[in-house]
Design an enzyme around this catalytic site. Structure first.
Site, PDB file in Angstrom:
ATOM      1  N   HIS A  96       0.824  -1.212   0.000  1.00 30.84           N
ATOM      2  CA  HIS A  96       0.000   0.000   0.000  1.00 30.84           C
ATOM      3  C   HIS A  96       0.861   1.265   0.000  1.00 30.84           C
ATOM      4  CE1 HIS A  96      -3.403   2.510   1.855  1.00 30.84           C
ATOM      5  NE2 HIS A  96      -3.912   2.016   0.749  1.00 30.84           N
TER       6      HIS A  96
ATOM      7  N   LYS B 198       3.268   4.476  -0.943  1.00 31.18           N
ATOM      8  CA  LYS B 198       3.144   5.484  -1.998  1.00 31.18           C
ATOM      9  C   LYS B 198       4.293   6.483  -1.874  1.00 31.18           C
ATOM     10  CE  LYS B 198      -1.858   5.072  -1.505  1.00 31.18           C
ATOM     11  NZ  LYS B 198      -1.796   3.993  -0.512  1.00 31.18           N
TER      12      LYS B 198
ATOM     13  N   ASP C 244      15.631  12.105  -8.619  1.00 29.64           N
ATOM     14  CA  ASP C 244      17.079  12.308  -8.477  1.00 29.64           C
ATOM     15  C   ASP C 244      17.578  12.065  -7.058  1.00 29.64           C
ATOM     16  OD1 ASP C 244      17.360  12.862 -11.141  1.00 29.64           O
ATOM     17  OD2 ASP C 244      17.447  15.042 -10.905  1.00 29.64           O
TER      18      ASP C 244
ATOM     19  N   HIS D 138      -9.621  10.801   2.247  1.00 27.62           N
ATOM     20  CA  HIS D 138      -8.594   9.795   1.965  1.00 27.62           C
ATOM     21  C   HIS D 138      -7.263  10.127   2.637  1.00 27.62           C
ATOM     22  CE1 HIS D 138      -6.226   6.980  -0.686  1.00 27.62           C
ATOM     23  NE2 HIS D 138      -7.312   6.271  -0.477  1.00 27.62           N
TER      24      HIS D 138
ATOM     25  N   LYS E  20      -4.347  10.527   5.507  1.00 29.01           N
ATOM     26  CA  LYS E  20      -3.888   9.783   6.679  1.00 29.01           C
ATOM     27  C   LYS E  20      -2.933  10.668   7.446  1.00 29.01           C
ATOM     28  CE  LYS E  20      -4.603   6.351   3.454  1.00 29.01           C
ATOM     29  NZ  LYS E  20      -5.173   6.670   2.140  1.00 29.01           N
TER      30      LYS E  20
ATOM     31  N   ASP F  63       0.382  15.854  20.078  1.00 27.95           N
ATOM     32  CA  ASP F  63       0.682  17.089  20.823  1.00 27.95           C
ATOM     33  C   ASP F  63       0.997  18.274  19.894  1.00 27.95           C
ATOM     34  OD1 ASP F  63       0.264  16.019  23.339  1.00 27.95           O
ATOM     35  OD2 ASP F  63       2.340  15.356  23.555  1.00 27.95           O
TER      36      ASP F  63
END
Length: 540
Positions: free
Chosen positions: A181, A183, A188, A424, A426, A431
């Protein structure tokens, strides 16, 4: 009488459909337990001598007053996130290392493919690592692109039998069910983009039906080498198989055909309303003139081992979520969770309750039933709503009908006109100072079954920015869930506290109170309730 073993009586058995079907079953049963091995695999690693590239020199200029720190800027707009990747693909001079769960063959997907092919034609080495589950029906395109001498494509945990995917899933579910999953998009080995977006229209504000509200971070500095090391671990794993070991090799004519299709698409899209929005983002000039606001600080890259998908689910020492545990234990004031798929489990609810008992705040934003794109996950989450609220969690569910004010006037300039939005992003904020950005959802699929990647940034300004955005937008963009305490009299004549679950919608006219999940019909609610009765939480 002819012998039973003579050719006249034996040959027809091979033409018998049932025999072939049994043979296929036998092969699947005996050959699908482990991923195929890549016979042509040659290990490779990220280029390290890239300081003298255009991107390398730009990073050095930007970093000269921030020795040892990483710089990062959020990409909370789909258009800017798309432009960032396109700019990096165009600016790269030595390498592009790209890792994704899903890559759609739609308008945005073709634009990205065209950008990679153009980079490869300039001599840039392109390493593209895709999860095989997310590139269905793309074998011909992948095989053609892989024929380019500068493009190398591998599929993670691939199907062995390309035309029998459903059958292979049935007979090898325990392996096929576990996916990569992660991404990342790294140019470079100098600048990387990590976050929640896959490659497709809906992730970049370009879809007709639904657009995901998502979040990426573009970063440079020491953390880039760590992201590249993570990529190399996956790329060189035996679970990542070269496409030429899985798919029949394409011809030069097929590569030229794909090149023609992608180039035509690239040029046709330049005058589209969507590309006009990309150009209006002025990202190129901001990057060139170093006008983008950057946050600076320490950053820690965390990820699952690629072998997670072939080891026992009980073996969790190397899991990413275990690496987040110290940050959870060190919270002193507040935990903010933004996760589109959220199933805390009994253990999670108990952890939240302990934090709240210590005087800490726990705030959660996840998808509503109307906004989620995976209803079965909502079924897994729903049983924990009341226990979380009783424990004192501040719980919100994203609305499906929200377009941010700055995007409303341009809603009709997408490739299509989106009718629904879905959370979508995450993001986990500890704190208001330590921020996790990545691909990890807080559900069993992410924490136990799939592999994930993320970065923990340590920066108070960044954390405060996210908290301020939460405070400014949370009531307008979500439903707040509440328990209404209603006293009744039980059969014994004694007072009884009955808690009624309510969804509160705040608007300019006041508060609308819903007794059931807002903006969904009876049958959808019933279906979700029935799914919730099934013992499938560990697979969600």
């Amino acid at each position: 009488m002819k012998s039973a073993m003579s050719s006249a009586s034996y040959t027809p058995c091979f033409g018998n459909k049932w025999y072939l079907l049994l043979l296929i079953f036998y092969v699947l049963l005996t050959g699908c337990a482990s991923p195929p091995y890549g016979e042509t695999r040659v290990n490779s690693n990220a280029y390290t001598q890239t300081d003298d590239t255009r991107l390398g020199r730009a990073v050095q200029r930007a970093s000269q007053n921030h020795s040892g720190q990483s710089g990062f800027t959020p990409l909370d707009s789909g258009v800017v996130a798309f432009a960032s990747r396109m700019v990096l693909a165009e600016a790269a001079q030595t390498s592009l290392d790209i890792q994704y769960y899903i890559w759609h063959n739609d308008e945005v997907g073709k634009l990205f493919a065209a950008a990679l092919l153009r980079a490869a034609d300039r001599g840039v080495r392109v390493r593209l690592l895709l999860d095989d589950w997310g590139v269905y029906d793309a074998d011909e395109v992948l095989a053609a692109l892989d024929l380019h001498p500068q493009i190398h494509i591998r599929l993670f945990n691939p199907f062995k039998f390309r035309n029998l995917r459903k059958l292979e899933t049935l007979f090898s579910f325990s392996r096929i069910n576990r996916r990569m999953h992660n991404k990342s998009f790294t140019a470079d080995n100098q600048i990387t983009i990590v976050g929640g977006r896959n490659i497709g229209n809906e992730y970049f504000d370009a879809n007709d039906d639904v657009n995901f509200s998502d979040f990426d971070v573009m970063s440079f500095g020491p953390l880039v080498n760590e992201v590249s090391s993570s990529f190399d671990r996956y790329w060189n794993s035996e679970i990542a198989v070269p496409v030429r070991d899985l798919i029949s090799q394409a011809s030069n004519e097929e590569l030229e055909k794909i090149r023609s299709i992608l180039e035509d698409h690239f040029h046709k899209m330049q005058d589209s309303p969507y590309m006009q929005r990309v150009k209006e983002s002025h990202l190129v000039s901001k990057l060139t003139n170093e006008e983008m606001h950057m946050y600076w600080g320490d950053a820690i890259v965390v990820y699952d081992d690629p072998e997670k998908v072939i080891t026992s689910t009980e073996d969790r020492e190397s899991h990413l979520v275990s690496k987040l545990s110290p940050y959870l234990k060190d919270i002193e004031e507040e935990l903010m969770i933004i996760s589109p798929y959220f199933i805390p489990g009994q253990e999670g609810v108990e952890q939240f309750a302990k934090l709240i008992e210590k005087g800490l705040k726990v705030k959660v934003l996840t998808n509503s039933l109307a906004s989620t794109d995976v209803g079965v996950v909502y079924a897994g989450y729903k049983p924990y709503i009341v226990p979380m609220l009783k424990a004192g969690v501040e719980l919100h569910e994203a609305r499906h009908d929200i377009i941010r004010k700055k995007d409303r006037n341009k809603a009709d300039s997408r490739i299509g006109s989106s009718s629904r939005s879905s959370l979508h992003s995450k993001l986990y904020v500890f704190d208001r100072e330590r921020i996790f950005v990545g691909s990890l959802n807080l559900d069993p699929r992410s924490t136990v079954l799939n592999t994930e990647l993320g970065i923990i940034f340590i920066n108070k300004e960044f954390g405060q920015m996210i908290a301020q955005e939460w405070s400014k937008r949370i009531k307008q963009s979500s439903y707040q869930l509440r328990l209404i305490d209603k006293q009744t009299v039980n059969e014994e004549g004694e007072d009884d506290d009955v808690f009624r679950l309510r969804w509160l919608e705040y608007n300019e006219n006041g508060i609308i109170e819903y007794k059931d999940e807002p903006h969904v019909g009876f049958w959808r609610r019933l279906g979700i309730d029935l799914l919730g009765l099934l013992p499938i939480e560990s697979q969600l």
